[in-house]
Design a protein around this motif. Structure first.
Motif, short mmCIF file in Angstrom:
data_model
loop_
_atom_site.label_atom_id
_atom_site.label_comp_id
_atom_site.label_asym_id
_atom_site.label_seq_id
_atom_site.Cartn_x
_atom_site.Cartn_y
_atom_site.Cartn_z
N MET A 71 -17.60 -20.36 64.59
CA MET A 71 -17.96 -20.81 63.25
C MET A 71 -17.58 -19.72 62.22
N ALA A 72 -17.22 -20.17 61.02
CA ALA A 72 -16.85 -19.21 59.97
C ALA A 72 -18.09 -18.40 59.57
N GLU A 73 -17.86 -17.20 59.10
CA GLU A 73 -18.95 -16.33 58.68
C GLU A 73 -19.68 -16.95 57.49
N ASN A 74 -21.01 -16.93 57.53
CA ASN A 74 -21.77 -17.44 56.40
C ASN A 74 -21.65 -16.51 55.20
N SER A 75 -21.63 -17.09 54.00
CA SER A 75 -21.51 -16.25 52.79
C SER A 75 -22.84 -16.24 52.02
N ILE A 76 -23.17 -15.08 51.51
CA ILE A 76 -24.43 -14.90 50.79
C ILE A 76 -24.16 -14.27 49.42
N LEU A 77 -24.85 -14.80 48.42
CA LEU A 77 -24.76 -14.21 47.09
C LEU A 77 -26.06 -13.46 46.78
N ILE A 78 -25.92 -12.16 46.44
CA ILE A 78 -27.08 -11.35 46.09
C ILE A 78 -27.13 -11.19 44.57
N VAL A 79 -28.28 -11.56 43.99
CA VAL A 79 -28.43 -11.44 42.54
C VAL A 79 -29.55 -10.44 42.26
N GLU A 80 -29.19 -9.28 41.74
CA GLU A 80 -30.17 -8.19 41.58
C GLU A 80 -29.65 -7.26 40.48
N ASP A 81 -30.51 -6.98 39.49
CA ASP A 81 -30.04 -6.14 38.37
C ASP A 81 -30.10 -4.65 38.69
N GLU A 82 -30.95 -4.28 39.62
CA GLU A 82 -31.05 -2.86 39.93
C GLU A 82 -29.95 -2.45 40.92
N ARG A 83 -29.12 -1.52 40.45
CA ARG A 83 -27.88 -1.20 41.16
C ARG A 83 -28.11 -0.69 42.59
N THR A 84 -29.08 0.23 42.75
CA THR A 84 -29.30 0.82 44.06
C THR A 84 -29.71 -0.22 45.09
N LEU A 85 -30.65 -1.08 44.66
CA LEU A 85 -31.12 -2.12 45.57
C LEU A 85 -30.00 -3.11 45.90
N ARG A 86 -29.18 -3.42 44.86
CA ARG A 86 -28.07 -4.36 45.05
C ARG A 86 -27.10 -3.81 46.10
N ARG A 87 -26.81 -2.51 45.97
CA ARG A 87 -25.91 -1.85 46.92
C ARG A 87 -26.47 -1.84 48.34
N LEU A 88 -27.77 -1.54 48.40
CA LEU A 88 -28.42 -1.47 49.70
C LEU A 88 -28.36 -2.83 50.41
N LEU A 89 -28.68 -3.88 49.64
CA LEU A 89 -28.64 -5.23 50.21
C LEU A 89 -27.22 -5.62 50.62
N GLU A 90 -26.27 -5.26 49.76
CA GLU A 90 -24.87 -5.57 50.02
C GLU A 90 -24.45 -4.92 51.34
N TYR A 91 -24.88 -3.68 51.51
CA TYR A 91 -24.53 -2.93 52.72
C TYR A 91 -25.18 -3.53 53.97
N ARG A 92 -26.50 -3.77 53.88
CA ARG A 92 -27.21 -4.27 55.06
C ARG A 92 -26.81 -5.69 55.46
N LEU A 93 -26.75 -6.57 54.44
CA LEU A 93 -26.41 -7.97 54.74
C LEU A 93 -24.92 -8.10 55.08
N GLY A 94 -24.13 -7.17 54.54
CA GLY A 94 -22.68 -7.19 54.76
C GLY A 94 -22.29 -7.00 56.22
N LYS A 95 -23.24 -6.44 57.01
CA LYS A 95 -22.96 -6.25 58.45
C LYS A 95 -22.88 -7.58 59.17
N THR A 96 -23.62 -8.57 58.67
CA THR A 96 -23.69 -9.86 59.35
C THR A 96 -23.00 -10.98 58.56
N TYR A 97 -23.02 -10.86 57.24
CA TYR A 97 -22.52 -11.96 56.43
C TYR A 97 -21.42 -11.48 55.49
N GLN A 98 -20.77 -12.49 54.92
CA GLN A 98 -19.80 -12.20 53.89
C GLN A 98 -20.60 -12.17 52.58
N VAL A 99 -20.62 -11.02 51.90
CA VAL A 99 -21.54 -10.85 50.78
C VAL A 99 -20.81 -10.70 49.44
#
Lengths: 369, 112
Positions: free
Chosen positions: A1-29
């Motif tokens: 199956m194709a990789e699932n894609s996730i959109l992260i909406v977050e104004d705080e840059r550090t948290l956005r980056r952290l989520l992008e990094y962690r979720l990026g291991k499993t999903y297309q972010v």
């Protein structure tokens, strides 16, 4: 199956980056810094799931969720709120607006991951159930409900579509003393192939109906169907193998044209005989010419046509059963009580598996002895 | 999936199909060839020397490529056709459209 894609909406840059990094291991972010940006991302390409903050500049999470729910195309995207607002009012408001989950900061990343997983799995299961249901519905419409009944003959067919099988079609029509059989396979796999097969059968039916007034030649009909397929934009890139067979039971005659389809077999006392003439598959070249061939069914003999699922069944040595393999399996079946059942059993016995890998379609026309 | 594309000259691309062209990599094949056509390629040499599986979805993707390049006077030719591929080509009678060559080099010489 194709990789699932996730959109992260977050104004705080550090948290956005952290989520992008962690979720990026499993999903297309992909990411957005506020609701407005998020809507742009969604319109570029809809994600499979959205994780959004509530309090953001420009457009907040509630407004984003509201905007998405206004549109049919985006309404069903699973939505998780992620926020510092631990108070009950926000939580209740969030739930009321139709979000699927609500996680308060500070949060545990594993907890977020498991909730994402669960929501995506639910959506995927729903999708595949829908596909299976549609596929089943298409498959049923691609097959006739009954068969011609003529004295001195027994006409039967067997069809077993697979969920991820292809687009097998089978149909027949009576025209005076003649019957026209259509048996084919539209290329491709899965729901898409079934959909094309469904449209294709519509074309074949209407071409047959329109042309039967002027010709009874399967080859001429085939030529016309091929032209339509090559010239028509809707059917562009639809390719199909097809057997068009005219059967005259009074004269015991079969006249057929073959567009790249598995070659039929005549089963007689002398053993199986391959009906060799065939021409190019449909949809490739508009000016392809087809020819009619005629054969007579001797008393007690049977005519058998099928689709490639039978031939492509794998044998224990990793090769395909092939044309010769299928022919061997038909030996003496013209005297069998249930020839198709027997044939399928023999094919399975020769195969690596006790079920069929692909769609199976067999047409058996038996002349009484 | 191990598709390997190599530009022979401005107009000709050699595609090494690898072990299989089937429902798993057919869309990949389609996308990569399309990209080449947009960049000016017209002729495709498909190298089937190691190919054990060519299913109907795979064959369909080759047909799409043919439909795409034939109005541009391009060609799709087959090189080093393996036995399983030959079976499919015979069955669909498509050898009338796809010329076959014993090797990639022989195909290159003819297309040059």
């Amino acid at each position: 199956m194709a990789e699932n894609s996730i959109l992260i909406v977050e104004d705080e840059r550090t948290l956005r980056r952290l989520l992008e990094y962690r979720l990026g291991k499993t999903y297309q972010v992909r990411t957005a810094a506020n609701g407005e940006e998020a809507l742009d991302r969604v319109h570029e390409e809809a994600p499979d799931l959205i994780v959004s903050d509530i309090m953001m500049p420009k457009m907040d999470g509630f407004a984003l969720q509201d905007a998405l729910s206004q549109e049919k195309a985006t309404r069903a995207i699973p939505f998780i709120f992620l926020t510092a607002k631990a108070d009950e009012t926000s939580k209740q408001r969030g739930m009321r607006t139709g979000v699927d989950d609500y996680i308060t900061k500070p949060f545990d990343i594993d907890q977020l991951l498991s909730r994402i997983d669960r929501l995506l799995e639910r959506a995927n299961v729903y999708q595949s159930q829908l596909d299976a249901k549609l596929g089943q519905d298409f498959s049923e419409r691609l097959m006739p409900k009954r068969m011609p009944e003529e004295p001195g003959y027994h006409a039967t067919f067997y069809n077993k579509p697979r969920e991820y099988g292809g687009g097998d079609i089978f149909d027949w029509k009576r025209a005076g003393d003649d019957y026209f059989f259509t048996l084919g396979d539209v290329m491709g796999k899965g729901l898409q192939a079934k959909f094309y097969a469904f449209s294709f059968l519509g074309y074949v039916r209407s071409s047959l109906k329109a042309m039967m007034e002027s010709t009874r030649s399967p080859a001429k009909l085939m030529q016309k169907i091929n032209q339509v397929l090559v010239e028509d934009e809707v059917m562009e890139n639809t390719f199909a193998s097809l057997l068009l067979i005219r059967w005259n039971p009074k004269r015991h005659e079969l006249t057929y044209a073959n567009a790249g389809h598995c070659r039929p077999v005549l089963v007689t006392d002398n053993g199986p005989e391959l009906i060799t003439y065939s021409d190019m598959i449909l949809g490739l070249k508009g000016d392809t010419e087809y020819q009619d061939s005629t054969l007579t069914i001797p008393p007690g003999a049977a005519f058998m046509a099928y689709t490639d699922g039978l031939m492509e069944q794998q044998t224990p040595d990793g090769t395909m059963l092939g044309e010769e393999g299928v022919m061997t399996c038909t030996e003496h079946l013209h005297t069998a009580d249930a020839p198709i059942d027997e044939l399928l059993q023999r094919v399975l016995d020769a195969s690596h598996n006790d079920i069929f890998d692909d769609d199976i379609l067999v047409f058996w026309l038996q002349r009484n002895a | 999936m191990s598709l390997e594309l190599k530009t022979h000259n401005e107009e000709t691309v050699i595609v090494r199909i690898g072990k299989a062209l089937d429902f798993r990599n057919a869309s990949d094949f389609k996308a990569q060839c399309q990209e080449q056509v947009q960049e000016g390629a017209r002729n495709f040499i498909l190298d089937f020397s190691d190919t054990g599986i060519l299913d109907s979805t795979g064959l369909g993707s080759i047909f799409s490529l043919y439909r795409q390049v034939s109005p541009l006077n391009g060609q799709v030719v087959f090189a080093s056709v393996s036995r399983p591929v030959q079976v499919v080509v015979q069955l669909t009678r498509t050898y009338k459209v796809f010329r076959q060559f014993p090797s990639v080099e022989a195909a290159q010489d003819t297309l040059a």
